[in-house]
Design an enzyme around this catalytic site. Structure first.
Site, PDB file in Angstrom:
ATOM      1  N   ASP A  20      33.809 -15.727 -31.064  1.00 44.05           N
ATOM      2  CA  ASP A  20      34.621 -16.392 -30.043  1.00 44.05           C
ATOM      3  C   ASP A  20      34.386 -15.809 -28.653  1.00 44.05           C
ATOM      4  O   ASP A  20      33.836 -14.726 -28.493  1.00 44.05           O
ATOM      5  CB  ASP A  20      36.109 -16.259 -30.394  1.00 44.05           C
ATOM      6  CG  ASP A  20      36.576 -14.810 -30.435  1.00 44.05           C
ATOM      7  OD1 ASP A  20      35.829 -13.972 -30.984  1.00 44.05           O
ATOM      8  OD2 ASP A  20      37.660 -14.514 -29.917  1.00 44.05           O
ATOM      9  N   GLU A  21      34.820 -16.567 -27.664  1.00 43.82           N
ATOM     10  CA  GLU A  21      34.964 -16.150 -26.269  1.00 43.82           C
ATOM     11  C   GLU A  21      33.693 -15.553 -25.671  1.00 43.82           C
ATOM     12  O   GLU A  21      33.728 -14.515 -25.000  1.00 43.82           O
ATOM     13  CB  GLU A  21      36.149 -15.187 -26.133  1.00 43.82           C
ATOM     14  CG  GLU A  21      37.476 -15.866 -26.468  1.00 43.82           C
ATOM     15  CD  GLU A  21      38.685 -14.982 -26.239  1.00 43.82           C
ATOM     16  OE1 GLU A  21      39.744 -15.525 -25.885  1.00 43.82           O
ATOM     17  OE2 GLU A  21      38.582 -13.757 -26.436  1.00 43.82           O
TER      18      GLU A  21
END
Length: 654
Positions: free
Chosen positions: A450-451
């Protein structure tokens, strides 16, 4: 205290706020050659400071004055700055900790003195509560009706109260001859021994009997409490653990129960089975380290309420918590942060060395402990983002000196993403995952995914060459490139990859990967419709680091809104889709999570989890058509005596 720090909100718009920061010198001496070190959970616009210079890495800020003039005794330093953030509503949004560092002039150039100047010597600062523009005083309450006679959580499929009671005493015994009941019988023995202060024996002719029933499906159980016997029937290890959990909940919680005395359990007949096969909780141990006894206590609570998965977040930008034999620097350096450490301070405890990690022996011990209670431990090793601790610990392996890409992660780091242009990255992934797979028997390994911020890999000759080699057009495809490699490494060890919803970015991984939907409900629906198996974990309903009410003094964060108990309970995954929709068949289960940027103690952990953890337990176990908010509240009231007896610091409902 010689210094005091005040933070005040002076202007706020929808996505932009301005603050005033005041440092008071309360000492009887001027403060010279000083810098202020503090943490805050927002990115400060450094160009917006009206006075001073600011450097920020993650949540850690260093503020220095623009002049060399000392801060006189009883004087103050004042500056204003802006941050792109929605209006602050919680006191926890402010500055939790700060310290002062000052240096003396060294005209002699003495080597030892010069070296000492390079070290930070924290001096304590009193930080006052942030002055919010309009703090809310409204405390959210959940009035509870009277408890029921039987208060099982989660609600069982069928419960019949027979009348009468079973007398449990030190002459009782447990009989568990089938292999599938061994773990749960040990759990029951440990629980009852702690309850009666006598060890109940495991013997063939006991009156608490684990009985194998191959006709019962995975996870299902039957529990019959008669006046002279207790029968726990199941056809699987999971089923025996669930039966044990229900039996443990039937134990009386009256504080008047004395050691060695008999206690009475109500005679009941229960038939039960889980709604979802996956019922998990994620704990972030990277942002703050939680010791093994705390984890064991948590696993006891998860098992009591019929969770079956502990998702262990072990690595992140702020700490690497797992011993890896091939790379001792990951824990020698990456497990610790502080003013003079490789990793800068973050969040709390910023004036000293802070951290910790789990040895492989500790991990094995916890895995065994959890398995006896029907809990599978799934490790999470974040990649390619959230890797700053690893990168800082292993720069010779993971830093591309020719990569000049400019980016900033959502948490404020310009250097936390693995690069696909280095052979060392692949060696690191392969080596770490091989040791993780050998250590954890679970069929899954979570890799985060993620991210990854915009701008990463855009100014790297090696990445450009890699894109040309593989015909990639967007640097984001390199994320998929790395995750596909991780997926192949895990598959070679017989493991299935799990990842957050962004793991699908770059369109390179296979649908064998299990996707966790966290940003919203729609992401889970999209992944399911694309053919992925999905665990539902939307922040708006399942992130237990969110504040439980609306008053300013409520602990927690609110980036995804406030999350009171009733909002948790009303969540129904993909309620907009009919049960016949193929996407529904892809939903493996539900999970809650506790991110721990602000959770650094047993007391705080318990407060954020309870009682909302019990609501999540019911979402995962009990079918939606059998759930009832009024009934749950009554049973919750009946569980409070246990929470009190266990010493759990839960948030009071009223």
């Amino acid at each position: 205290m010689s210094y005091r720090l005040d933070l005040t909100v002076i202007e706020q718009q929808e996505n932009l706020s301005r603050f005033a920061l005041t440092l008071h010198n309360l000492a009887d001496q001027p403060l010279e050659n000083w810098s202020l070190h503090f943490v805050i959970g927002r990115w400060i616009n450094q160009d917006s400071l009206s006075n001073g210079r600011l450097h920020q890495i993650g949540s850690y800020c260093t503020l220095t004055p623009t002049t060399s003039e000392p801060l006189v005794s009883n004087g103050h330093f004042y500056t204003e700055f802006t941050a792109h953030t929605k209006p602050f509503t919680l006191f926890d949004d402010g500055i939790p900790e700060a310290f002062i560092h000052s240096t003396a002039h060294n005209p002699s150039g003495d080597d030892i003195a010069t070296k000492m100047q390079t070290l930070i010597h924290p001096q304590p600062v009193e930080v006052t509560t942030i002055n919010l523009a309009s703090p809310s005083q409204e405390r959210f309450t959940t009035p509870l009706p009277a408890a029921k006679s039987i208060n099982l959580i989660p609600a069982p499929h069928a419960l019949k109260v027979l009348g009468g009671s079973f007398s449990l005493h030190r002459h009782s015994a447990i009989s568990a001859e089938h292999e599938a009941a061994q773990g749960s019988s040990h759990w029951l023995q440990a629980t009852l021994t702690g309850y009666l202060h006598d060890e109940l024996p495991l013997q063939p002719n006991g009156n608490i009997i684990y009985q194998y029933n191959p006709k019962l499906p995975e996870g299902a159980y039957k529990l019959l409490v008669e006046w002279d016997h207790i029968w726990l029937q199941a056809g699987s290890e999971a089923g025996f653990c669930h039966a044990t959990a229900s039996l443990i909940q039937l134990l009386p919680n009256a504080s008047s129960h004395s050691a060695h005395a008999a206690c009475l359990l109500p005679m009941v007949e229960i038939e039960d089975a889980p709604h979802y096969g996956y019922r998990g909780m994620m704990l972030d141990c990277a942002r703050h380290f939680h010791p093994v006894p705390r984890l064991k206590f948590l696993i006891d609570q998860l098992a009591r309420y019929k969770f079956n998965t502990f998702h262990w977040h072990l690595t992140d930008d702020e700490g690497w918590r797992l011993e890896i034999d091939a790379y001792p620097a990951l824990t020698d350096m990456g497990a610790w942060r502080g003013p003079n450490e490789t990793l800068a301070p973050q969040f709390t405890t910023i004036s000293q060395r802070y951290g910790g990690y789990y040895t492989k022996d500790q991990v094995r011990e916890l895995i065994t402990y959890a398995a006896d209670r029907g809990i599978t431990i799934i490790p999470e090793i974040d990649m390619p983002g959230h890797c700053r601790a690893a990168i800082r610990a292993l720069p010779e392996l993971l830093v591309d000196r020719n990569d000049h890409s400019q980016y900033r992660s959502i948490q404020g780091y310009p250097d936390n993403i693995l690069t696909p242009a280095l052979p060392g990255t692949y060696a690191f992934i392969q080596t770490v995952l091989a040791e993780v797979c050998e250590l954890f028997p679970a069929p899954y390994v979570h890799i985060g995914g993620d991210e990854v911020p915009h701008g990463v890999w855009t100014d790297s000759p090696g990445c450009r060459a890699l894109m040309v080699e593989h015909g990639y057009r967007d640097p984001k495809e390199l994320q998929g490139h790395l995750l596909r490699y991780a997926e192949e490494c895990l598959a070679a060890h017989g493991k299935r990859m799990m990842g957050w919803e962004e793991a699908t970015h770059g369109d390179k991984i296979s649908t064998n990967t299990v996707i966790f939907s966290w940003q919203n409900e729609e992401a889970g629906e999209q992944a399911a419709k694309a053919g992925f198996d999905v665990i539902m974990q939307p922040a708006q309903y399942t992130y237990l680091d969110l504040a439980q009410g609306f008053s300013a003094d409520e602990p927690g964060v609110d980036w995804a809104g406030k999350l009171p108990l009733d909002k948790v309970y009303q969540y129904h995954p993909l309620a907009n889709l009919p049960a016949s929709d193929p996407a529904q068949q892809r939903i493996l289960g539900i999970q809650c999570g506790l991110w721990c940027e602000l959770v650094n103690s047993q007391s705080r952990l318990e407060y954020m989890l309870f009682p909302r953890l019990l609501a999540i337990a019911e979402l995962g176990w009990t079918s939606p058509d059998q759930r009832s908010w009024p009934d749950f509240k009554a049973r919750l009231n009946g569980q409070l005596a246990y929470l009190d007896k266990a010493g759990i610091n839960y948030r009071r409902c009223e």
